[in-house]
Design an enzyme around this catalytic site. Sequence first.
Site, PDB file in Angstrom:
ATOM      1  N   ASN A   9       0.871  -1.181   0.000  1.00  0.00           N
ATOM      2  CA  ASN A   9       0.000   0.000   0.000  1.00  0.00           C
ATOM      3  C   ASN A   9       0.906   1.228   0.000  1.00  0.00           C
ATOM      4  O   ASN A   9       1.514   1.543   1.020  1.00  0.00           O
ATOM      5  CB  ASN A   9      -0.886  -0.029   1.252  1.00  0.00           C
ATOM      6  CG  ASN A   9      -1.696   1.246   1.406  1.00  0.00           C
ATOM      7  OD1 ASN A   9      -1.823   2.034   0.470  1.00  0.00           O
ATOM      8  ND2 ASN A   9      -2.252   1.453   2.592  1.00  0.00           N
ATOM      9  N   TRP A  10       0.984   1.893  -1.148  1.00  0.00           N
ATOM     10  CA  TRP A  10       1.912   3.024  -1.269  1.00  0.00           C
ATOM     11  C   TRP A  10       1.322   4.309  -0.694  1.00  0.00           C
ATOM     12  O   TRP A  10       1.993   5.346  -0.675  1.00  0.00           O
ATOM     13  CB  TRP A  10       2.316   3.226  -2.736  1.00  0.00           C
ATOM     14  CG  TRP A  10       3.102   2.079  -3.324  1.00  0.00           C
ATOM     15  CD1 TRP A  10       3.486   0.929  -2.676  1.00  0.00           C
ATOM     16  CD2 TRP A  10       3.602   1.958  -4.660  1.00  0.00           C
ATOM     17  NE1 TRP A  10       4.186   0.107  -3.529  1.00  0.00           N
ATOM     18  CE2 TRP A  10       4.273   0.720  -4.762  1.00  0.00           C
ATOM     19  CE3 TRP A  10       3.548   2.774  -5.802  1.00  0.00           C
ATOM     20  CZ2 TRP A  10       4.883   0.280  -5.939  1.00  0.00           C
ATOM     21  CZ3 TRP A  10       4.147   2.344  -6.978  1.00  0.00           C
ATOM     22  CH2 TRP A  10       4.812   1.111  -7.043  1.00  0.00           C
ATOM     23  N   HIS A  95      -9.626   0.783   4.763  1.00  0.00           N
ATOM     24  CA  HIS A  95      -8.357   1.017   5.460  1.00  0.00           C
ATOM     25  C   HIS A  95      -8.614   1.905   6.678  1.00  0.00           C
ATOM     26  O   HIS A  95      -9.434   2.819   6.630  1.00  0.00           O
ATOM     27  CB  HIS A  95      -7.345   1.673   4.514  1.00  0.00           C
ATOM     28  CG  HIS A  95      -5.955   1.659   5.067  1.00  0.00           C
ATOM     29  ND1 HIS A  95      -5.528   2.562   6.014  1.00  0.00           N
ATOM     30  CD2 HIS A  95      -4.908   0.825   4.844  1.00  0.00           C
ATOM     31  CE1 HIS A  95      -4.273   2.286   6.333  1.00  0.00           C
ATOM     32  NE2 HIS A  95      -3.873   1.239   5.636  1.00  0.00           N
ATOM     33  N   GLU A  97      -7.051   4.282   7.887  1.00  0.00           N
ATOM     34  CA  GLU A  97      -6.865   5.735   7.668  1.00  0.00           C
ATOM     35  C   GLU A  97      -8.129   6.337   7.079  1.00  0.00           C
ATOM     36  O   GLU A  97      -8.453   7.494   7.336  1.00  0.00           O
ATOM     37  CB  GLU A  97      -5.627   5.967   6.784  1.00  0.00           C
ATOM     38  CG  GLU A  97      -4.346   5.729   7.578  1.00  0.00           C
ATOM     39  CD  GLU A  97      -3.159   5.243   6.775  1.00  0.00           C
ATOM     40  OE1 GLU A  97      -3.190   5.331   5.530  1.00  0.00           O
ATOM     41  OE2 GLU A  97      -2.194   4.769   7.409  1.00  0.00           O
ATOM     42  N   GLU A 167      -5.538  -5.388  10.452  1.00  0.00           N
ATOM     43  CA  GLU A 167      -4.567  -4.316  10.669  1.00  0.00           C
ATOM     44  C   GLU A 167      -4.886  -3.581  11.963  1.00  0.00           C
ATOM     45  O   GLU A 167      -5.713  -2.657  11.964  1.00  0.00           O
ATOM     46  CB  GLU A 167      -4.617  -3.318   9.508  1.00  0.00           C
ATOM     47  CG  GLU A 167      -4.281  -3.904   8.160  1.00  0.00           C
ATOM     48  CD  GLU A 167      -3.684  -2.854   7.225  1.00  0.00           C
ATOM     49  OE1 GLU A 167      -2.589  -3.089   6.736  1.00  0.00           O
ATOM     50  OE2 GLU A 167      -4.307  -1.802   7.013  1.00  0.00           O
ATOM     51  N   GLY A 173       2.012   2.157  10.736  1.00  0.00           N
ATOM     52  CA  GLY A 173       2.911   3.302  10.598  1.00  0.00           C
ATOM     53  C   GLY A 173       3.572   3.707  11.906  1.00  0.00           C
ATOM     54  O   GLY A 173       4.145   4.787  12.011  1.00  0.00           O
ATOM     55  N   SER A 213       3.173  -2.275  10.395  1.00  0.00           N
ATOM     56  CA  SER A 213       4.622  -2.246  10.606  1.00  0.00           C
ATOM     57  C   SER A 213       5.311  -3.573  10.273  1.00  0.00           C
ATOM     58  O   SER A 213       6.206  -4.016  10.993  1.00  0.00           O
ATOM     59  CB  SER A 213       4.935  -1.811  12.041  1.00  0.00           C
ATOM     60  OG  SER A 213       4.448  -0.496  12.265  1.00  0.00           O
ATOM     61  N   GLY A 234       2.687  -1.207   4.311  1.00  0.00           N
ATOM     62  CA  GLY A 234       2.689   0.219   3.995  1.00  0.00           C
ATOM     63  C   GLY A 234       4.105   0.716   3.771  1.00  0.00           C
ATOM     64  O   GLY A 234       4.687   0.556   2.701  1.00  0.00           O
ATOM     65  N   GLY A 235       4.680   1.314   4.827  1.00  0.00           N
ATOM     66  CA  GLY A 235       5.994   1.960   4.725  1.00  0.00           C
ATOM     67  C   GLY A 235       7.065   1.124   4.027  1.00  0.00           C
ATOM     68  O   GLY A 235       7.772   1.624   3.142  1.00  0.00           O
TER      69      GLY A 235
END
Length: 251
Positions: A9-10, A95, A97, A167, A173, A213, A234-235
């Site tokens: 997931n960018w 998601h 977010e 998640e 993150g 993470s 993600g990251g």
Amino acid sequence: MRKKFVAGNWKMFTTAASAEKLAQDVVRGLGSESRVQVAVCPPFPYLSRVGQALKGSGVGLGAQNLYPEKEGAFTGEVSPTMLVDVGCRHVILGHSERRHKLGESDGFINRKVHAALAAGLDVILCVGETLEEREADQTEKVLDAQVAGSLKDIRGDALARIVVAYEPVWAIGTGKNASPEQAQQAHAYVRQRIAQQCGADAAQKLIIQYGGSVKPDNASSLLRQPDVDGALVGGASLKADDFLAIVRAGM
Ligand code: PEP
């Protein structure tokens, strides 16, 4: 035996040039490897360009969101058919977010799930509790509500086109991942909950990714858990070497 599935997931990162390079590096790094299913989910403006870079590879293209209508006066939104049109196979929905920063409800996410499936997209549906909810011993209650609400009216055969990503919000993150035991416990719970709702057979086949993470150094211990069938990253998906190391951890 469920095949592991690792998706990147960018989020709202990369530029046109860096997105293209990242996709090329992932494709090159994977070569003909197919033991793990892989997808990348760039921002909307770079979908076509990344899609071109993925052409001929086994890496799937995914979007990070959609609006649950075919077309219409919805300024700024993107429809499921548009995503299919630019080559998407997957879409991330629900998601945290979007749930927590943009106020998306399970009802709205459920409309998106149905719209995605109707357009031919496979869904990565995210669920997970906040730190407050975990500390208040509410994790299972939250997962119950998210599964029931987001997957309302999804039957066993439609479930085959859905991946659930557990998640925990406190791990996204933050650099603080769930322990393998915490992840396994939540995944087993989600599978059992989905078995009640959609049928035991479909639930056994369901891919449940862990997200929060995931890094090269914790990926193997998470992916070794019996109910952890992959990762939503993600990251670490923004660095080809790290993402590829996570994919390899699933082999
Ligand atoms: C995510 O964006 O879904 C995610 C899990 O992010 P990170 O890996 O950075 O925690």
